[in-house]
Design a protein around this motif. Sequence first.
Motif, PDB file in Angstrom:
ATOM      1  N   GLY A   1       2.427   1.015  -8.089  1.00  0.00           N
ATOM      2  CA  GLY A   1       3.250  -0.159  -7.829  1.00  0.00           C
ATOM      3  C   GLY A   1       2.717  -1.304  -7.009  1.00  0.00           C
ATOM      4  O   GLY A   1       3.481  -2.231  -6.743  1.00  0.00           O
ATOM      5  N   THR A   2       1.447  -1.315  -6.605  1.00  0.00           N
ATOM      6  CA  THR A   2       1.025  -2.365  -5.674  1.00  0.00           C
ATOM      7  C   THR A   2       0.723  -3.707  -6.349  1.00  0.00           C
ATOM      8  O   THR A   2       0.738  -4.749  -5.684  1.00  0.00           O
ATOM      9  CB  THR A   2      -0.206  -1.911  -4.877  1.00  0.00           C
ATOM     10  OG1 THR A   2      -1.196  -1.454  -5.808  1.00  0.00           O
ATOM     11  CG2 THR A   2       0.139  -0.781  -3.923  1.00  0.00           C
ATOM     12  N   ILE A   3       0.423  -3.720  -7.635  1.00  0.00           N
ATOM     13  CA  ILE A   3       0.255  -4.985  -8.374  1.00  0.00           C
ATOM     14  C   ILE A   3       1.023  -4.798  -9.685  1.00  0.00           C
ATOM     15  O   ILE A   3       0.466  -4.451 -10.729  1.00  0.00           O
ATOM     16  CB  ILE A   3      -1.239  -5.297  -8.658  1.00  0.00           C
ATOM     17  CG1 ILE A   3      -2.031  -5.350  -7.348  1.00  0.00           C
ATOM     18  CG2 ILE A   3      -1.367  -6.651  -9.384  1.00  0.00           C
ATOM     19  CD1 ILE A   3      -3.524  -5.606  -7.520  1.00  0.00           C
ATOM     20  N   PRO A   4       2.336  -5.025  -9.646  1.00  0.00           N
ATOM     21  CA  PRO A   4       3.183  -4.603 -10.763  1.00  0.00           C
ATOM     22  C   PRO A   4       3.063  -5.504 -11.993  1.00  0.00           C
ATOM     23  O   PRO A   4       2.812  -6.715 -11.876  1.00  0.00           O
ATOM     24  CB  PRO A   4       4.587  -4.719 -10.167  1.00  0.00           C
ATOM     25  CG  PRO A   4       4.466  -5.818  -9.160  1.00  0.00           C
ATOM     26  CD  PRO A   4       3.102  -5.660  -8.563  1.00  0.00           C
ATOM     27  N   MET A   5       3.268  -4.883 -13.151  1.00  0.00           N
ATOM     28  CA  MET A   5       3.401  -5.656 -14.389  1.00  0.00           C
ATOM     29  C   MET A   5       4.744  -6.388 -14.348  1.00  0.00           C
ATOM     30  O   MET A   5       5.772  -5.786 -14.044  1.00  0.00           O
ATOM     31  CB  MET A   5       3.414  -4.706 -15.599  1.00  0.00           C
ATOM     32  CG  MET A   5       2.068  -4.184 -16.009  1.00  0.00           C
ATOM     33  SD  MET A   5       2.171  -3.136 -17.485  1.00  0.00           S
ATOM     34  CE  MET A   5       2.778  -1.608 -16.789  1.00  0.00           C
ATOM     35  N   THR A   6       4.731  -7.651 -14.669  1.00  0.00           N
ATOM     36  CA  THR A   6       5.972  -8.422 -14.709  1.00  0.00           C
ATOM     37  C   THR A   6       5.966  -9.335 -15.922  1.00  0.00           C
ATOM     38  O   THR A   6       4.904  -9.682 -16.452  1.00  0.00           O
ATOM     39  CB  THR A   6       6.135  -9.309 -13.451  1.00  0.00           C
ATOM     40  OG1 THR A   6       5.020 -10.231 -13.387  1.00  0.00           O
ATOM     41  CG2 THR A   6       6.164  -8.490 -12.170  1.00  0.00           C
ATOM     42  N   MET A   7       7.146  -9.734 -16.323  1.00  0.00           N
ATOM     43  CA  MET A   7       7.241 -10.686 -17.431  1.00  0.00           C
ATOM     44  C   MET A   7       6.901 -12.092 -16.931  1.00  0.00           C
ATOM     45  O   MET A   7       6.124 -12.823 -17.547  1.00  0.00           O
ATOM     46  CB  MET A   7       8.665 -10.648 -18.009  1.00  0.00           C
ATOM     47  CG  MET A   7       8.773 -11.311 -19.364  1.00  0.00           C
ATOM     48  SD  MET A   7       7.723 -10.547 -20.626  1.00  0.00           S
ATOM     49  CE  MET A   7       8.732  -9.148 -21.077  1.00  0.00           C
ATOM     50  N   GLU A   8       7.472 -12.443 -15.791  1.00  0.00           N
ATOM     51  CA  GLU A   8       7.246 -13.760 -15.229  1.00  0.00           C
ATOM     52  C   GLU A   8       6.017 -13.727 -14.328  1.00  0.00           C
ATOM     53  O   GLU A   8       5.788 -12.754 -13.615  1.00  0.00           O
ATOM     54  CB  GLU A   8       8.464 -14.208 -14.395  1.00  0.00           C
ATOM     55  CG  GLU A   8       9.791 -14.198 -15.158  1.00  0.00           C
ATOM     56  CD  GLU A   8       9.766 -15.214 -16.275  1.00  0.00           C
ATOM     57  OE1 GLU A   8      10.380 -14.936 -17.333  1.00  0.00           O
ATOM     58  OE2 GLU A   8       9.132 -16.281 -16.114  1.00  0.00           O
ATOM     59  N   ALA A   9       5.271 -14.819 -14.342  1.00  0.00           N
ATOM     60  CA  ALA A   9       4.098 -14.912 -13.477  1.00  0.00           C
ATOM     61  C   ALA A   9       4.515 -15.023 -12.020  1.00  0.00           C
ATOM     62  O   ALA A   9       5.485 -15.698 -11.694  1.00  0.00           O
ATOM     63  CB  ALA A   9       3.259 -16.135 -13.863  1.00  0.00           C
ATOM     64  N   ALA A  10       3.780 -14.351 -11.174  1.00  0.00           N
ATOM     65  CA  ALA A  10       4.011 -14.406  -9.726  1.00  0.00           C
ATOM     66  C   ALA A  10       2.711 -13.964  -9.065  1.00  0.00           C
ATOM     67  O   ALA A  10       1.887 -13.307  -9.714  1.00  0.00           O
ATOM     68  CB  ALA A  10       5.165 -13.499  -9.331  1.00  0.00           C
ATOM     69  N   PRO A  11       2.511 -14.335  -7.802  1.00  0.00           N
ATOM     70  CA  PRO A  11       1.261 -13.921  -7.132  1.00  0.00           C
ATOM     71  C   PRO A  11       1.091 -12.413  -7.125  1.00  0.00           C
ATOM     72  O   PRO A  11       2.046 -11.666  -6.908  1.00  0.00           O
ATOM     73  CB  PRO A  11       1.428 -14.473  -5.708  1.00  0.00           C
ATOM     74  CG  PRO A  11       2.391 -15.594  -5.832  1.00  0.00           C
ATOM     75  CD  PRO A  11       3.331 -15.199  -6.930  1.00  0.00           C
ATOM     76  N   TRP A  12      -0.112 -11.987  -7.365  1.00  0.00           N
ATOM     77  CA  TRP A  12      -0.493 -10.573  -7.295  1.00  0.00           C
ATOM     78  C   TRP A  12       0.419  -9.703  -8.151  1.00  0.00           C
ATOM     79  O   TRP A  12       0.977  -8.695  -7.696  1.00  0.00           O
ATOM     80  CB  TRP A  12      -0.574 -10.102  -5.843  1.00  0.00           C
ATOM     81  CG  TRP A  12      -1.660 -10.858  -5.138  1.00  0.00           C
ATOM     82  CD1 TRP A  12      -1.514 -11.880  -4.261  1.00  0.00           C
ATOM     83  CD2 TRP A  12      -3.078 -10.718  -5.353  1.00  0.00           C
ATOM     84  NE1 TRP A  12      -2.742 -12.381  -3.886  1.00  0.00           N
ATOM     85  CE2 TRP A  12      -3.720 -11.693  -4.547  1.00  0.00           C
ATOM     86  CE3 TRP A  12      -3.865  -9.877  -6.150  1.00  0.00           C
ATOM     87  CZ2 TRP A  12      -5.109 -11.832  -4.507  1.00  0.00           C
ATOM     88  CZ3 TRP A  12      -5.244 -10.019  -6.107  1.00  0.00           C
ATOM     89  CH2 TRP A  12      -5.856 -10.997  -5.295  1.00  0.00           C
ATOM     90  N   THR A  13       0.518 -10.136  -9.406  1.00  0.00           N
ATOM     91  CA  THR A  13       1.187  -9.321 -10.411  1.00  0.00           C
ATOM     92  C   THR A  13       0.243  -9.180 -11.599  1.00  0.00           C
ATOM     93  O   THR A  13      -0.804  -9.839 -11.663  1.00  0.00           O
ATOM     94  CB  THR A  13       2.496  -9.971 -10.887  1.00  0.00           C
ATOM     95  OG1 THR A  13       2.204 -11.266 -11.459  1.00  0.00           O
ATOM     96  CG2 THR A  13       3.498 -10.120  -9.753  1.00  0.00           C
TER      97      THR A  13
END
Lengths: 143, 543
Positions: free
Chosen positions: B482-494
């Motif tokens: 979980g430290t650099i999670p997959m996300t749909m929206e862009a965000a820092p360190w994802t």
Amino acid sequence: MSSLDRECDVFCRALIGRPAPQPIRDSYRRAHEVSAVGAPDSAFDAWLAAFAGRGPRRTRLADSYAVLFARGGLLRRKLVFLLAILESYAETSRSVDTPRSRSAAEFFARAALSGVAFVLYASVAVVLFLGPRLALSRERPRA
Amino acid sequence: MNVVVVGSGASAVHFAQTALDRGLDVTMLDVGRAAPPAVRPEDSFEKLKSSLERPDEYLLGRRFEAVAPPGDAKEYYGFPPHKSYVFEGVNAFRHRSRGFAPLLSFAEGGLAETWTAGAFPFHDDEMVDFPWERGTLAPYYDRVAERIGITGVEDDLTRVVPFHRHLMEPLRLDEHSRALLERAGARRGDLLRDAGCLVGRSRVATLSRPYDGRPACTYTGRCLLGCPTGALYTPSMTLARCRTNPRFTYRSGLLVRRFIFDEARRVREVVAEELAGGGFVRVPVDVLVLAAGTLATSKIVLDSWQAATGASLRLGGLMDNRQVLVPFVNLSRLGRAHDPDTYQYHQVALALLDDDSRLTTHALVTTLKTAMIHPIVKSLPIDLAAAIRIFGDAHAALGLVNVNFPDRRRGDCFVTVEPVGGDADGAANTTLHVTYAPEAGEAPRRDAVLRRVRRALGLLGCFVPPGMSHVRPMGASVHYAGTIPMTMEAAPWTATPNGRCREFENLWLADGTTFPFLPAKNLTLTLMANATRIADRVAGGER
């Protein structure tokens, strides 16, 4: 026979009712040589282990005390290391892992008797060891 | 395209295998401590005690390091000496923790070389926080199952453990597991109504018939010591397969310290320390895939950023499954003899349903056969001689439920690095700091679930001795994520849904680092499936 061999023999009789075969004694000695068992925590801790090593009944008396008041002490460590060794060798593993009861009722009856015996041993031990514990409370263990 | 993969654990090898299958060239950088050869693989556990000259050394270690000494600790099992190489550390990898007791591996095959082979796919409901459509991972579970061999059946647990293709017929049950399942079948309605509990067979990555050059399980009872025949899958088997491919290069003895990137945030090369000689090598990359496990991957990212910018980054959201061990006694089996020539790991599993299906608790039931007995015997509150006799009568009745709890990402659970001086080829050495705090309200929620576990065990005719359950420290389950999670929206360190770290053009994260949620299941199969999926995306040029 070295003192550790004699001690191993006594503890083995206490745990499984028979003397320690040579491979068990050798392994028990090795465990002490590599310092796996460790040193006594106090003078009383050393005294308790020495007391236990004088005969199987004394072992049981001392262990009944140790399981309540000195769980991590030298005597318990010696006995647990010996148990681990006993269960590793074919010659002795069956002695530590064979059922005697044939039903749940018999199991509970035997367990209850063991519990009563334990309480008696522990009660006697508390009284018996009070003096040595007080006398040795200020002493460091001898090297 | 030169794909460089860091690590050789479950994620790394399945990424590599898939990339090779897609025609890519793969270089794997790894510390790669090798396993010792199997000892007398033809002997059963009991036979070893007489066939070996020094069975105590094999079972307890040269320095008796595998003996569980008496004291307050309630761990009921430890790792056998033969597997100690899995946890042998590396001096250059410094770490400190608060509220966490991490286990790290630098072995060929990684931590899963000691796994219990539980292969449980995540249900779509459990992946609702993952940035992909329902069913995305299903074909990858199929593919991994075809690669590694998984046994199981369709039963009550299929409701929460999806069925996938390539399941083999299940292993032979031991008598205790059989008794539990029969009782569960008879009390199915009561279990669901009174405990919200489903009971079924475990899915395990252990062969019930010969497959792909590996033999079937021969029921020697040596699982806990390390399967001597190869019937139980471990990632080093896939690594060995990769090494037969001419497009695969395996470079061991290397600890990857950091990567170097340019102004366009393109990774150019990797800096690795040669553990034998103490020097450093630089390996050019086109695509870098970090799959060294969440903590090691995070440290590489943090060290890279620290070296390039001088800034200490904090990566939040570290997750792990809380585990609680619940010993029990099956009253109907008191006084029986146990059969040591059986499969030793869990064959029964439980699911404690929750209204929020993401939060369903999963548990694995291991019936004790050839585990060392002294860790249990020494913990009984009676003198050892009596404890031995009681245990002998109860051995065949004993079992252990390992209850897994889900975890969510939280900001107060994080990793960061602190420079500690020295020179790692132009950058400072660092210490990884791991901080973890349980979620507020964890204890009462956990206790409520454990009451249901005890109720379920009661319905199965089992008694739970009071005071003997053991809440394992965070970090013990080794399901870090979980430290650099997959996300749909862009965000820092994802990371993107395809696993690319958004901060860099050509950096992919193929291990649990990118998981946005951690269900209460063994995640190893999902790590393999996700890594396979990411490799497909990389090979297809997707970002």
